[in-house]
Motif scaffolding. Structure first.
Motif, PDB file in Angstrom:
ATOM      1  N   LEU A  53      47.614  11.744  77.629  1.00  0.00           N
ATOM      2  CA  LEU A  53      48.282  10.816  78.297  1.00  0.00           C
ATOM      3  C   LEU A  53      49.987  10.764  77.810  1.00  0.00           C
ATOM      4  CD1 LEU A  53      46.082   7.628  78.298  1.00  0.00           C
ATOM      5  CD2 LEU A  53      46.595   9.271  80.069  1.00  0.00           C
ATOM      6  N   LEU A  94      51.662   5.704  80.502  1.00  0.00           N
ATOM      7  CA  LEU A  94      50.813   4.493  80.052  1.00  0.00           C
ATOM      8  C   LEU A  94      51.553   3.303  79.837  1.00  0.00           C
ATOM      9  CD1 LEU A  94      48.006   4.055  79.137  1.00  0.00           C
ATOM     10  CD2 LEU A  94      48.345   4.611  77.073  1.00  0.00           C
ATOM     11  N   TYR A 110      46.400   3.701  72.243  1.00  0.00           N
ATOM     12  CA  TYR A 110      45.993   5.260  72.421  1.00  0.00           C
ATOM     13  C   TYR A 110      45.850   5.723  70.999  1.00  0.00           C
ATOM     14  CZ  TYR A 110      46.455   9.904  73.891  1.00  0.00           C
ATOM     15  OH  TYR A 110      46.107  11.037  74.448  1.00  0.00           O
ATOM     16  N   GLN A 155      47.807   5.400  86.554  1.00  0.00           N
ATOM     17  CA  GLN A 155      47.666   6.662  85.765  1.00  0.00           C
ATOM     18  C   GLN A 155      47.815   7.980  86.601  1.00  0.00           C
ATOM     19  OE1 GLN A 155      49.094   5.616  82.142  1.00  0.00           O
ATOM     20  NE2 GLN A 155      48.306   7.626  82.689  1.00  0.00           N
TER      21      GLN A 155
END
Length: 819
Positions: free
Chosen positions: A388, A393, A471, A507
């Motif tokens: 990601l 994000l 994350y 996303q």
């Protein structure tokens, strides 16, 4: 010269021996048995004309005989103990010919090659580490001893299956089919549909120039076999597929087409656009391959939570529906007929801010006066299949905060009590990146858990945010982890499904360079709360007051330590599960018998289990519901995030606890009596303004069925569930509200039920026994509902007829007599 024939590779049938002797009567035949892992042949059975003539009349398979020299054979049960003569056991082989294992496959070797507890340690060795004869090979084949020591081959252990709660030997079905005069060959296997249901499928090779029909064969088998052993589908083939070695290739057997004869009612394909749209939505949500317009939503495994998802997806497709319509119109045909019959609801699509009245469940939360009210969260940890970009994000999370206003809630305590409001979006996104790429792989799980535990206590009710996103970068070629923590005041089980879907959409659109376009908003949490406050003071709701005030109950839950502390710090759990096969039966076979829903069955088993413990089959229990009830015509909550849960008491009584059918019908009717699925209780208690009302005894038990979670991520190419611990979601300083909390959920196709209790109040063995008795009662209910004698209706199935159970039974008996 002497003619010899050695047969091997497949189970040998006496029918083949008869054919061989018809060509060469003097041939000496040997049936040879042995897998590759034991250097092929290890048992031999010599066959002659005498053996053919003296074989038992019902025996179809030729014995595999006695072990050859330097070979030991053991028939063992599941505890690796020898079975008596005549009793089936799994065949294990030891001796000089057993291999040492599989090359470069240590896990499979450990599963199939076991230390030999029976044999001697041979002096001759292949290596210093592995003496000959020290190992047993687990063949996976079933066999039994005759009195003379001859070994009979019975089939594969994995060909002994369980269908609808019954243990079945597939070879018995194959044998019954082959007895038909028009059948040349037959194989029966178990196929698992996309829905998870197991069903028997028979593959038939008819004899040449025969006119064998499936319907005729099915009729014959119904006379020879119990109903549960009759295959659900038949496939006629010219020949059975074989491997290059000449063995049956089970993987090459074609999947059968679903036919009308396999359904309770004739399959009718969807025709209209509305029917086709709904059938597609049902198939994807329920995990069923094909949906006919007369298939019943709840008999296919649907429940109240899945009905909300059905409504949300139908509304997005242009079919306006409500969850109430799904309950009242349970087939595709009925639901398509009422689609778009209610006025489309126009929800606010802009930014929502401002004051919000507390809802009943929020009042209930603050009533607990928890010492760390900010630490009472729900969280989810996801495995990220693709790396990601932090900037993307961050954009996705920020958009979720703007789109779902409840994530921006703030709470302040004033003289008049707690107040809440929706704040403007904060320019600082609550997103953290935690780099664990330099941490050793074996230590990363502990590092994730340590960081997550710290984040769990970081939320603030007053200043926000109520959401934290982290994350975890685990390094190159390792899937990262994405942790979402949200205070329970802003989230519930249904909301997670909505939020995860929107996160995936955002996303994917960002990764493709597209502008983010989420599905339209439904009614805001702010508007719902205001409408609920008005409803709480309405005359309509006041009519329920007598019902709720009658919920009194005298018995209490027995305790082992009366003075023990019922705190979160002392809490422990016991978890019991059904197998995947049992779970599918619970979801998709059980509802048909008595037109029940899953809560009816789970609660029946709970009452039965508590009755075994206390001797009283009457139980006061608080139930949790999803709370998104159709109270107002201008409200649609199918895609609204928030905490909508309802908690309400119910008294369940069983007069005939040992009769499964009567027990199910009794609990079903008691649950159907609850007005509006319980939402009125909290509204009356917290929103009616009638503070003088004295509410009855507090329940000491709580039950919550969270639904089927598999759908939330099943279509995601980006996320999957991760299983590292994420720390305590709630502060351990708090006191528990109930003595026993019971939570059921279906995840990965399997029902698990968790029983939470205080170790300072109950001994672990007490709760373990209670949970085991529950699962035993649940299995008994499932087995009963699968039996031929199960089935029946209850008054709630014909609510407009205004009949009690006795009057309904008499009426149905008269109808049956006339037919």
């Amino acid at each position: 010269p002497r003619q010899c024939l050695v047969l091997g590779g497949e189970a040998c049938r006496w029918q083949l021996i008869e054919q061989i002797y018809s060509y060469t009567p003097s041939c000496h035949i040997f049936n040879h048995y042995g897998p590759t892992e034991t250097t092929v042949g290890v048992l031999t059975y010599p066959i002659n004309q005498v053996a053919l003539q003296t074989k038992p009349p019902q025996q179809e398979i030729v014995p595999i005989g006695h072990p050859i020299a330097n070979t030991q054979v053991y028939l063992l049960n599941t505890d690796l103990q020898p079975v008596p003569i005549g009793v089936p056991g799994e065949l294990y082989i030891g001796g000089a010919s057993v291999a040492r294992g599989y090359l470069n496959r240590p896990q499979l070797t450990a599963e199939r090659f076991l230390s030999n507890p029976f044999g001697q340690q041979w002096e001759q060795t292949l290596s210093e580490s592995m003496p000959l004869g020290a190992t047993l090979y687990k063949t996976g084949d079933l066999a039994r001893y005759r009195l003379d020591g001859t070994v009979d081959f019975l089939g594969r252990a994995d060909h002994q299956v369980k269908i609808r709660g019954y243990r079945i030997e597939l070879g018995e079905i194959e044998s019954a089919i082959r007895q038909h005069s028009m059948v040349q060959e037959a194989v029966v296997i178990v196929r698992t549909a996309q829905s998870g249901n197991n069903r028997l499928v028979a593959y038939i090779v008819p004899k040449k120039q025969s006119n064998l029909t499936v319907s005729a064969l099915r009729d014959v088998l119904k006379e020879r076999l119990p109903d549960y052993m009759v295959p659900a589908a038949f496939v006629l083939l010219k020949t059975l597929p074989l491997t290059p070695n000449g063995k049956l290739d089970r993987q090459a057997l074609p999947a059968p087409e679903l036919t009308q004869s396999e359904r309770e009612s004739p399959f009718v394909a969807p025709i209209t656009e509305a029917e086709q749209t709904l059938a597609k939505i049902w198939a994807e949500t329920l995990g069923v391959e094909k949906i006919g317009i007369h298939d019943n939503f709840f008999e296919l495994g649907g429940d109240s939570i899945l009905s909300i998802q059905i409504v949300a997806r139908a509304n997005q497709a242009g079919l306006k529906l409500t969850p109430k319509q799904v309950f009242e119109n349970q087939t595709v045909a009925e639901l398509a007929a009422v689609a778009n019959t209610h006025q489309a609801i126009q929800a606010e699509q802009g930014l929502v801010v401002g004051n919000v009245p507390l809802t009943p469940i929020q009042h209930w939360f603050f009533e607990q006066a928890l010492p760390d009210a900010h630490h009472w969260n729900q969280s989810i940890l996801l495995k990220v299949h693709q790396p990601l970009e932090l900037r993307q994000l961050e954009q996705a999370v920020q958009l979720l905060l703007e789109h779902h206003d409840v994530l921006r809630l703030r709470f302040v305590h004033q003289d008049t009590g707690w107040q809440q409001y929706v704040a403007d979006p904060d320019p600082i996104t609550p997103l953290t990146k935690i780099d664990l790429s330099a941490v050793a792989e074996a230590e990363q799980s502990a590092a994730i858990s340590k960081a997550a535990a710290k984040l769990q206590s970081s939320l603030s009710l007053a200043s926000g945010p109520l959401i934290c996103v982290a994350y975890f970068d685990l390094g190159i070629n390792r899937p990262g982890r994405l942790l979402l923590i949200i205070h329970h005041l802003a989230i519930d089980g249904v909301s997670w499904r909505i939020l995860l879907e929107d996160l995936q959409i955002a996303q994917q659109q960002l990764s493709q360079g597209s502008a983010i376009q989420l599905p339209p908003k439904t009614t805001s949490f702010q508007y719902w709360a205001a409408q609920l406050c008005q409803y709480g003071q309405s005359e309509t709701l006041r009519q329920e007051l007598d019902y709720w005030l009658s919920k009194s109950h005298q018995s209490a839950v027995p305790v082992d330590f009366p003075e023990g502390d019922n705190t979160l710090a002392k809490a422990d759990t016991v978890c019991v599960t059904l197998s995947k096969t049992e779970t599918q039966a619970l979801l998709k076979e059980v509802p048909t018998a008595y037109k029940t829903q899953i809560n009816d069955v789970l609660l029946t088993a709970i009452v039965q289990a508590f009755g075994q413990w206390t001797g009283k089959y009457s139980l006061l229990i608080d139930l949790e519901g999803h709370g998104r009830e159709d109270l107002f015509e201008d409200v649609d909550l199918s895609r609204t995030v928030g905490w909508f849960t309802t908690i309400f008491p119910v008294i369940l009584n069983l007069e005939q606890p040992d009769n499964p059918g009567d027990a199910l019908k009794t609990i079903k009717e008691q649950l159907r009596e609850i007005p509006n699925r319980g939402i009125g209780y909290g509204a009356l208690r917290y929103l009616s303004g009638q503070d003088s009302i004295t509410w009855q005894q507090q329940a000491e038990l709580r039950f919550n069925y969270l639904g089927q979670t598999d759908q939330a991520l099943q279509q995601s190419s980006l996320f999957a569930s991760a299983h590292e611990p994420t720390g305590a979601g709630r502060s351990l300083k708090g006191t528990r509200c109930y003595l026993i909390d019971i939570d059921g959920i279906v995840a990965d196709g399997q029902l698990s039920v968790t029983w939470t209790y205080s170790k300072a109040v109950h001994q672990p063995t007490t709760i373990e026994t209670l949970a085991k008795n529950f699962i035993k009662a649940l299995r008994s209910l499932i087995t009963h509902c699968q039996s031929p004698e199960a089935g029946g209706y209850t008054p709630s199935d014909f609510s407009e007829a205004n009949l009690d159970q006795q009057e309904l039974d008499q009426f149905l008996a008269k109808l049956k007599g006339k037919s």
